[in-house]
Motif scaffolding. Structure first.
Motif, PDB file in Angstrom:
ATOM      1  N   LYS A   1       0.532  -1.741   0.353  1.00 21.49           N
ATOM      2  CA  LYS A   1      -0.222   0.168   0.104  1.00 21.49           C
ATOM      3  C   LYS A   1       0.760   1.243   0.338  1.00 21.49           C
ATOM      4  O   LYS A   1       2.032   1.288   0.972  1.00 21.49           O
ATOM      5  CB  LYS A   1      -1.324   0.386   0.879  1.00 21.49           C
ATOM      6  CG  LYS A   1      -1.935  -1.637   0.859  1.00 21.49           C
ATOM      7  CD  LYS A   1      -2.900  -1.157   0.352  1.00 21.49           C
ATOM      8  CE  LYS A   1      -3.477  -2.641   0.405  1.00 21.49           C
ATOM      9  NZ  LYS A   1      -3.937  -3.002  -0.237  1.00 21.49           N
ATOM     10  N   THR A   2       0.712   2.048  -0.841  1.00 19.08           N
ATOM     11  CA  THR A   2       1.259   3.782  -1.010  1.00 19.08           C
ATOM     12  C   THR A   2       0.455   5.140  -0.112  1.00 19.08           C
ATOM     13  O   THR A   2      -0.708   4.314  -0.473  1.00 19.08           O
ATOM     14  CB  THR A   2       1.990   3.815  -2.224  1.00 19.08           C
ATOM     15  OG1 THR A   2       0.619   3.830  -2.855  1.00 19.08           O
ATOM     16  CG2 THR A   2       2.661   2.018  -2.791  1.00 19.08           C
ATOM     17  N   GLU A   3       1.111   6.084  -0.230  1.00 18.41           N
ATOM     18  CA  GLU A   3       0.885   7.091   0.269  1.00 18.41           C
ATOM     19  C   GLU A   3       1.173   8.010  -0.368  1.00 18.41           C
ATOM     20  O   GLU A   3       2.635   8.188  -1.163  1.00 18.41           O
ATOM     21  CB  GLU A   3       0.070   6.885   1.904  1.00 18.41           C
ATOM     22  CG  GLU A   3       2.368   7.538   2.450  1.00 18.41           C
ATOM     23  CD  GLU A   3       1.406   7.391   3.856  1.00 18.41           C
ATOM     24  OE1 GLU A   3       0.501   7.342   4.409  1.00 18.41           O
ATOM     25  OE2 GLU A   3       3.474   7.751   4.443  1.00 18.41           O
ATOM     26  N   LYS A   4       0.881   9.251  -0.437  1.00 13.29           N
ATOM     27  CA  LYS A   4       1.634  10.663  -1.440  1.00 13.29           C
ATOM     28  C   LYS A   4       1.867  11.265  -0.367  1.00 13.29           C
ATOM     29  O   LYS A   4       1.745  11.681   0.444  1.00 13.29           O
ATOM     30  CB  LYS A   4       0.198  11.332  -2.091  1.00 13.29           C
ATOM     31  CG  LYS A   4      -0.777  10.916  -2.803  1.00 13.29           C
ATOM     32  CD  LYS A   4      -1.422  11.726  -3.327  1.00 13.29           C
ATOM     33  CE  LYS A   4      -2.723  11.487  -4.515  1.00 13.29           C
ATOM     34  NZ  LYS A   4      -3.736  12.333  -5.112  1.00 13.29           N
TER      35      LYS A   4
ATOM     36  N   ILE B   1       3.339   2.852   1.939  1.00 16.87           N
ATOM     37  CA  ILE B   1       2.696   3.483   3.915  1.00 16.87           C
ATOM     38  C   ILE B   1       3.346   3.329   4.689  1.00 16.87           C
ATOM     39  O   ILE B   1       4.106   2.923   5.560  1.00 16.87           O
ATOM     40  CB  ILE B   1       0.969   3.138   4.490  1.00 16.87           C
ATOM     41  CG1 ILE B   1       0.159   3.208   2.742  1.00 16.87           C
ATOM     42  CG2 ILE B   1       0.565   3.101   5.575  1.00 16.87           C
ATOM     43  CD1 ILE B   1      -1.043   2.920   3.293  1.00 16.87           C
ATOM     44  N   GLY B   2       3.239   4.989   5.680  1.00 15.18           N
ATOM     45  CA  GLY B   2       3.993   5.147   7.080  1.00 15.18           C
ATOM     46  C   GLY B   2       5.546   5.754   6.773  1.00 15.18           C
ATOM     47  O   GLY B   2       6.661   5.710   7.779  1.00 15.18           O
ATOM     48  N   THR B   3       6.134   5.458   5.551  1.00 16.66           N
ATOM     49  CA  THR B   3       7.974   5.718   5.541  1.00 16.66           C
ATOM     50  C   THR B   3       7.432   7.319   4.979  1.00 16.66           C
ATOM     51  O   THR B   3       8.950   8.089   5.031  1.00 16.66           O
ATOM     52  CB  THR B   3       7.711   4.922   4.406  1.00 16.66           C
ATOM     53  OG1 THR B   3       7.407   5.449   3.546  1.00 16.66           O
ATOM     54  CG2 THR B   3       8.329   3.637   4.704  1.00 16.66           C
ATOM     55  N   CYS B   4       6.800   8.349   4.758  1.00 12.31           N
ATOM     56  CA  CYS B   4       6.735   9.205   4.156  1.00 12.31           C
ATOM     57  C   CYS B   4       7.233  10.168   4.914  1.00 12.31           C
ATOM     58  O   CYS B   4       8.836  10.951   4.762  1.00 12.31           O
ATOM     59  CB  CYS B   4       5.809  10.280   4.169  1.00 12.31           C
ATOM     60  SG  CYS B   4       5.835  11.653   3.234  1.00 12.31           S
ATOM     61  N   THR B   5       7.462  10.367   5.723  1.00 12.95           N
ATOM     62  CA  THR B   5       7.685  11.303   7.152  1.00 12.95           C
ATOM     63  C   THR B   5       9.052  11.419   7.864  1.00 12.95           C
ATOM     64  O   THR B   5       9.217  12.207   8.597  1.00 12.95           O
ATOM     65  CB  THR B   5       6.742  11.950   8.579  1.00 12.95           C
ATOM     66  OG1 THR B   5       5.936  10.601   9.012  1.00 12.95           O
ATOM     67  CG2 THR B   5       5.296  12.471   8.291  1.00 12.95           C
TER      68      THR B   5
ATOM     69  N   ILE C   1      11.699  10.116   5.324  1.00 16.50           N
ATOM     70  CA  ILE C   1      12.288  10.444   4.318  1.00 16.50           C
ATOM     71  C   ILE C   1      12.575  11.677   4.583  1.00 16.50           C
ATOM     72  O   ILE C   1      12.514  12.780   4.356  1.00 16.50           O
ATOM     73  CB  ILE C   1      11.643  10.501   3.121  1.00 16.50           C
ATOM     74  CG1 ILE C   1      10.976   9.527   3.216  1.00 16.50           C
ATOM     75  CG2 ILE C   1      12.655  10.598   1.936  1.00 16.50           C
ATOM     76  CD1 ILE C   1       9.886   8.914   1.764  1.00 16.50           C
ATOM     77  N   LYS C   2      14.423  11.900   4.580  1.00 16.77           N
ATOM     78  CA  LYS C   2      14.824  13.238   4.914  1.00 16.77           C
ATOM     79  C   LYS C   2      15.151  13.530   3.372  1.00 16.77           C
ATOM     80  O   LYS C   2      15.764  13.019   2.210  1.00 16.77           O
ATOM     81  CB  LYS C   2      16.038  12.637   5.489  1.00 16.77           C
ATOM     82  CG  LYS C   2      16.347  14.288   6.225  1.00 16.77           C
ATOM     83  CD  LYS C   2      17.941  14.149   7.229  1.00 16.77           C
ATOM     84  CE  LYS C   2      18.496  15.303   7.492  1.00 16.77           C
ATOM     85  NZ  LYS C   2      19.556  15.035   8.616  1.00 16.77           N
ATOM     86  N   THR C   3      14.721  15.192   3.833  1.00  8.99           N
ATOM     87  CA  THR C   3      15.921  15.841   1.935  1.00  8.99           C
ATOM     88  C   THR C   3      16.611  16.885   1.863  1.00  8.99           C
ATOM     89  O   THR C   3      16.634  17.449   3.341  1.00  8.99           O
ATOM     90  CB  THR C   3      14.307  16.537   1.317  1.00  8.99           C
ATOM     91  OG1 THR C   3      13.633  17.793   1.509  1.00  8.99           O
ATOM     92  CG2 THR C   3      13.423  14.902   0.941  1.00  8.99           C
ATOM     93  N   PRO C   4      17.421  17.578   0.988  1.00  8.66           N
ATOM     94  CA  PRO C   4      17.800  18.844   1.530  1.00  8.66           C
ATOM     95  C   PRO C   4      16.537  20.113   2.759  1.00  8.66           C
ATOM     96  O   PRO C   4      17.516  20.633   2.767  1.00  8.66           O
ATOM     97  CB  PRO C   4      18.661  19.241   0.597  1.00  8.66           C
ATOM     98  CG  PRO C   4      18.463  18.050  -0.113  1.00  8.66           C
ATOM     99  CD  PRO C   4      17.636  17.145  -0.014  1.00  8.66           C
ATOM    100  N   HIS C   5      15.754  19.491   2.151  1.00 11.04           N
ATOM    101  CA  HIS C   5      14.762  20.727   2.197  1.00 11.04           C
ATOM    102  C   HIS C   5      13.837  20.591   3.162  1.00 11.04           C
ATOM    103  O   HIS C   5      13.245  20.582   4.352  1.00 11.04           O
ATOM    104  CB  HIS C   5      13.940  21.214   1.310  1.00 11.04           C
ATOM    105  CG  HIS C   5      14.227  21.605   0.286  1.00 11.04           C
ATOM    106  ND1 HIS C   5      14.766  23.485  -0.300  1.00 11.04           N
ATOM    107  CD2 HIS C   5      14.881  20.908  -1.100  1.00 11.04           C
ATOM    108  CE1 HIS C   5      16.324  23.023  -0.886  1.00 11.04           C
ATOM    109  NE2 HIS C   5      15.918  21.910  -1.842  1.00 11.04           N
ATOM    110  N   GLY C   6      13.891  19.143   4.541  1.00  4.18           N
ATOM    111  CA  GLY C   6      13.536  18.777   5.536  1.00  4.18           C
ATOM    112  C   GLY C   6      12.851  16.980   5.329  1.00  4.18           C
ATOM    113  O   GLY C   6      13.536  16.454   4.038  1.00  4.18           O
ATOM    114  N   MET C   7      12.243  17.014   5.941  1.00  2.78           N
ATOM    115  CA  MET C   7      11.873  15.605   5.862  1.00  2.78           C
ATOM    116  C   MET C   7      10.234  15.385   5.117  1.00  2.78           C
ATOM    117  O   MET C   7       9.687  16.431   4.600  1.00  2.78           O
ATOM    118  CB  MET C   7      10.820  15.032   7.096  1.00  2.78           C
ATOM    119  CG  MET C   7      12.356  15.005   8.275  1.00  2.78           C
ATOM    120  SD  MET C   7      13.012  14.289   7.878  1.00  2.78           S
ATOM    121  CE  MET C   7      13.122  12.630   8.611  1.00  2.78           C
ATOM    122  N   GLY C   8       9.968  14.375   4.082  1.00  2.04           N
ATOM    123  CA  GLY C   8       8.880  14.515   3.684  1.00  2.04           C
ATOM    124  C   GLY C   8       7.568  15.331   4.308  1.00  2.04           C
ATOM    125  O   GLY C   8       7.321  14.808   5.403  1.00  2.04           O
ATOM    126  N   SER C   9       6.569  15.129   3.548  1.00  2.00           N
ATOM    127  CA  SER C   9       5.282  15.459   3.775  1.00  2.00           C
ATOM    128  C   SER C   9       4.397  14.609   3.663  1.00  2.00           C
ATOM    129  O   SER C   9       3.927  14.458   2.592  1.00  2.00           O
ATOM    130  CB  SER C   9       5.274  16.864   3.731  1.00  2.00           C
ATOM    131  OG  SER C   9       4.156  17.827   4.549  1.00  2.00           O
TER     132      SER C   9
END
Length: 92
Positions: A32-35, A73-77, A79-87
């Motif tokens: 299952k995935t999420e945006k 699902i459950g991994t987005c937030t 995920i670290k990027t140079p601009h912060g975490m996924g949202s």
């Protein structure tokens, strides 16, 4: 209906049932995935990236806040990027 026609009808029915069952099992096994917004690289988003874009591959910059990527699902937030975490919601 002859015996041959009846046998063919049964064989077709069995084949169609197996195909449908296989497709259902495969869909159930898919994760299952999420945006997840703000994690896609330029041109690598999964779909609509805000005003002026249409769909997949239309983001214009890395980690664009209104462009999303489908993630498990459950991994987005996490995920670290140079601009912060996924949202889970679009960022301005």
């Amino acid at each position: 209906m002859t015996i041959t026609q009846a046998a063919a009808a049964v064989a077709l029915s069995v084949a169609l049932s197996a195909t449908v069952a296989g497709a259902s099992a495969q869909a159930a096994d898919a994760p299952k995935t999420e945006k997840c917004y703000g994690v896609a690289l330029a041109g690598k988003n999964d779909c609509k990236a805000g005003a002026g874009t249409s769909c997949a591959g239309t983001s214009v910059k890395d980690y664009q806040g209104n462009a999303w990527k489908a993630v498990k699902i459950g991994t987005c937030t996490s995920i670290k990027t140079p601009h912060g975490m996924g949202s889970l919601t679009p960022r301005g």
